[in-house]
Design a protein around this motif. Structure first.
Motif, PDB file in Angstrom:
ATOM      1  N   ILE A   1      -6.789 -15.659 -50.392  1.00 39.02           N
ATOM      2  CA  ILE A   1      -6.523 -14.555 -50.259  1.00 39.02           C
ATOM      3  C   ILE A   1      -4.659 -15.212 -50.536  1.00 39.02           C
ATOM      4  O   ILE A   1      -4.110 -14.247 -51.799  1.00 39.02           O
ATOM      5  CB  ILE A   1      -6.552 -13.552 -49.546  1.00 39.02           C
ATOM      6  N   ALA A   2      -4.094 -15.589 -49.612  1.00 42.10           N
ATOM      7  CA  ALA A   2      -3.082 -15.727 -50.515  1.00 42.10           C
ATOM      8  C   ALA A   2      -2.536 -16.588 -50.350  1.00 42.10           C
ATOM      9  O   ALA A   2      -1.510 -16.668 -51.247  1.00 42.10           O
ATOM     10  CB  ALA A   2      -2.627 -16.434 -48.394  1.00 42.10           C
ATOM     11  N   GLY A   3      -3.602 -17.276 -51.499  1.00 43.19           N
ATOM     12  CA  GLY A   3      -2.869 -18.031 -52.926  1.00 43.19           C
ATOM     13  C   GLY A   3      -2.667 -17.133 -53.737  1.00 43.19           C
ATOM     14  O   GLY A   3      -1.875 -17.698 -55.154  1.00 43.19           O
ATOM     15  N   GLU A   4      -3.344 -15.967 -53.694  1.00 39.74           N
ATOM     16  CA  GLU A   4      -3.294 -15.273 -55.296  1.00 39.74           C
ATOM     17  C   GLU A   4      -1.698 -14.317 -54.479  1.00 39.74           C
ATOM     18  O   GLU A   4      -1.359 -13.733 -55.680  1.00 39.74           O
ATOM     19  CB  GLU A   4      -4.526 -14.227 -54.784  1.00 39.74           C
ATOM     20  N   TYR A   5      -1.545 -13.856 -53.535  1.00 44.06           N
ATOM     21  CA  TYR A   5       0.044 -13.577 -53.099  1.00 44.06           C
ATOM     22  C   TYR A   5       1.029 -14.734 -53.990  1.00 44.06           C
ATOM     23  O   TYR A   5       2.249 -13.808 -54.216  1.00 44.06           O
ATOM     24  CB  TYR A   5       0.259 -13.249 -51.867  1.00 44.06           C
ATOM     25  N   GLY A   6       0.780 -16.025 -53.577  1.00 48.78           N
ATOM     26  CA  GLY A   6       1.290 -17.091 -54.421  1.00 48.78           C
ATOM     27  C   GLY A   6       1.836 -16.700 -55.394  1.00 48.78           C
ATOM     28  O   GLY A   6       2.627 -17.873 -56.134  1.00 48.78           O
ATOM     29  N   THR A   7       0.831 -16.471 -56.363  1.00 50.62           N
ATOM     30  CA  THR A   7       0.652 -16.682 -57.975  1.00 50.62           C
ATOM     31  C   THR A   7       0.884 -14.922 -58.553  1.00 50.62           C
ATOM     32  O   THR A   7       0.840 -14.992 -59.645  1.00 50.62           O
ATOM     33  CB  THR A   7      -0.311 -17.454 -57.959  1.00 50.62           C
ATOM     34  N   GLY A   8       0.921 -13.896 -57.764  1.00 54.05           N
ATOM     35  CA  GLY A   8       0.953 -12.509 -57.651  1.00 54.05           C
ATOM     36  C   GLY A   8       0.067 -12.187 -58.461  1.00 54.05           C
ATOM     37  O   GLY A   8      -0.278 -11.154 -59.548  1.00 54.05           O
ATOM     38  N   LEU A   9      -1.080 -12.891 -58.352  1.00 53.06           N
ATOM     39  CA  LEU A   9      -2.993 -12.192 -58.953  1.00 53.06           C
ATOM     40  C   LEU A   9      -3.292 -11.616 -58.885  1.00 53.06           C
ATOM     41  O   LEU A   9      -4.047 -10.718 -58.800  1.00 53.06           O
ATOM     42  CB  LEU A   9      -3.495 -13.663 -59.095  1.00 53.06           C
ATOM     43  N   ILE A  10      -3.152 -10.922 -56.861  1.00 48.38           N
ATOM     44  CA  ILE A  10      -3.400 -10.336 -56.235  1.00 48.38           C
ATOM     45  C   ILE A  10      -3.322  -8.332 -57.481  1.00 48.38           C
ATOM     46  O   ILE A  10      -3.565  -7.985 -56.489  1.00 48.38           O
ATOM     47  CB  ILE A  10      -2.406 -10.341 -54.848  1.00 48.38           C
ATOM     48  N   ARG A  11      -2.134  -8.870 -57.178  1.00 48.63           N
ATOM     49  CA  ARG A  11      -1.641  -6.658 -58.227  1.00 48.63           C
ATOM     50  C   ARG A  11      -2.673  -6.862 -59.380  1.00 48.63           C
ATOM     51  O   ARG A  11      -3.085  -5.822 -58.943  1.00 48.63           O
ATOM     52  CB  ARG A  11      -0.469  -7.489 -59.197  1.00 48.63           C
ATOM     53  N   MET A  12      -3.264  -8.318 -59.896  1.00 47.35           N
ATOM     54  CA  MET A  12      -4.238  -7.831 -60.675  1.00 47.35           C
ATOM     55  C   MET A  12      -5.499  -6.855 -60.243  1.00 47.35           C
ATOM     56  O   MET A  12      -6.348  -6.810 -60.158  1.00 47.35           O
ATOM     57  CB  MET A  12      -4.260  -8.916 -61.514  1.00 47.35           C
ATOM     58  N   SER A  13      -5.324  -7.913 -58.479  1.00 43.38           N
ATOM     59  CA  SER A  13      -6.872  -8.160 -57.751  1.00 43.38           C
ATOM     60  C   SER A  13      -7.025  -7.140 -57.915  1.00 43.38           C
ATOM     61  O   SER A  13      -8.314  -5.938 -57.390  1.00 43.38           O
ATOM     62  CB  SER A  13      -6.760  -8.664 -56.785  1.00 43.38           C
ATOM     63  N   LEU A  14      -6.040  -6.206 -57.429  1.00 40.53           N
ATOM     64  CA  LEU A  14      -5.867  -5.064 -56.996  1.00 40.53           C
ATOM     65  C   LEU A  14      -5.585  -3.182 -57.221  1.00 40.53           C
ATOM     66  O   LEU A  14      -5.953  -2.514 -57.199  1.00 40.53           O
ATOM     67  CB  LEU A  14      -4.282  -4.704 -55.859  1.00 40.53           C
ATOM     68  N   LEU A  15      -5.360  -4.287 -58.965  1.00 39.93           N
ATOM     69  CA  LEU A  15      -4.958  -3.105 -59.563  1.00 39.93           C
ATOM     70  C   LEU A  15      -6.893  -2.579 -60.367  1.00 39.93           C
ATOM     71  O   LEU A  15      -7.887  -1.991 -60.572  1.00 39.93           O
ATOM     72  CB  LEU A  15      -5.153  -3.345 -60.860  1.00 39.93           C
ATOM     73  N   ALA A  16      -8.093  -3.893 -60.349  1.00 40.30           N
ATOM     74  CA  ALA A  16      -8.973  -3.856 -60.826  1.00 40.30           C
ATOM     75  C   ALA A  16     -10.034  -3.072 -59.595  1.00 40.30           C
ATOM     76  O   ALA A  16     -11.377  -2.621 -59.381  1.00 40.30           O
ATOM     77  CB  ALA A  16      -9.524  -5.524 -61.156  1.00 40.30           C
TER      78      ALA A  16
END
Length: 234
Positions: free
Chosen positions: A67-82
């Motif tokens: 999960i922290a890796g997604e914050y580093g790449t910005g992928l978390i935004r897409m994850s939370l939208l999905a």
């Protein structure tokens, strides 16, 4: 929840192999205890399961990275939208992490104790070691969700697992030292592997595993709270 699981599975299949490499490293480190051999050790099971102390670091890092890796790449935004329901997102990650750590833990622990004569204490120690590694991975996931930075989250988990026991030894009062030692997650890694003179331990194997479970639940609860209270931006 099904959609969240499907999305996480797709991300794992298309992501770089970093997580898989980390889990394979965990298996190798856990199995490393087998190289020590049983010999004439007072407790050969404990000796063989020393590798769990090393493997737990890689398992914790895998949980953080998920999960922290997604914050580093910005992928978390897409994850939370999905997956707008953030609890579902973390639950999906926890489910896939457990599914990934389980075979790794079984492989590593199995290799470590493969040549030891079967016994009830051996099966208990092996089963608890597998459950312990799964809980440590989930602990890393919870801390990663709460802290959001990979380096900081890994540092916190490793401090709990390796540094805290050293700090507790500096407490001059033996009663306080023993009481606090029972409450640390690092206690379990030694206790669950002990099959000789277990009565002399400060806490029993299953209660020690329960302590780790409590820390894990607390970390995941903080992770869920953080996911709900803060934006996707670190």
């Amino acid at each position: 929840m099904t959609a969240a699981l499907r999305g996480e599975w797709v991300k794992l299949r298309t992501a770089p192999a970093g997580l898989a490499v980390t889990l394979l490293l965990a298996a190798g480190l856990t199995a490393a205890g087998a190289a020590l051999g049983g010999g004439d050790a007072i407790d050969p099971v404990q000796l063989r399961l020393l590798g769990v102390r090393l493997g737990q670091a890689a398992v914790a890092a895998a949980g953080v990275q998920l999960i922290a890796g997604e914050y580093g790449t910005g992928l978390i935004r897409m994850s939370l939208l999905a997956v707008p329901r953030r609890t579902h997102l973390l639950a999906a990650k926890a489910t896939l992490l457990t599914a990934g750590v389980l075979p790794v833990a079984v492989l590593g622990v199995g290799i470590a104790v493969l040549t030891l004569p079967p016994s009830g204490p051996l099966f208990r120690a092996a089963a608890e070691s597998i459950l312990y590694l799964i809980l440590i991975g989930l602990l890393g996931l919870g801390v990663g969700a709460a802290v959001r930075g990979s380096a900081a989250a890994v540092g916190i988990v490793l401090a709990l697992l390796y540094l805290m026991p050293i700090l507790l030894q500096m407490i001059p009062d033996p009663d306080w030292q023993r009481a606090l030692y029972r409450l640390t997650p690092a206690t379990a890694v030694q206790v669950i592997a002990t099959t000789v003179d277990a009565a002399a331990l400060p806490i029993g194997p299953w209660p020690a595993l329960g302590v780790v479970a409590a820390w894990t639940v607390f970390a995941l609860a903080i992770g869920v709270f953080t996911l709900h209270r803060r934006s996707a931006i670190r």
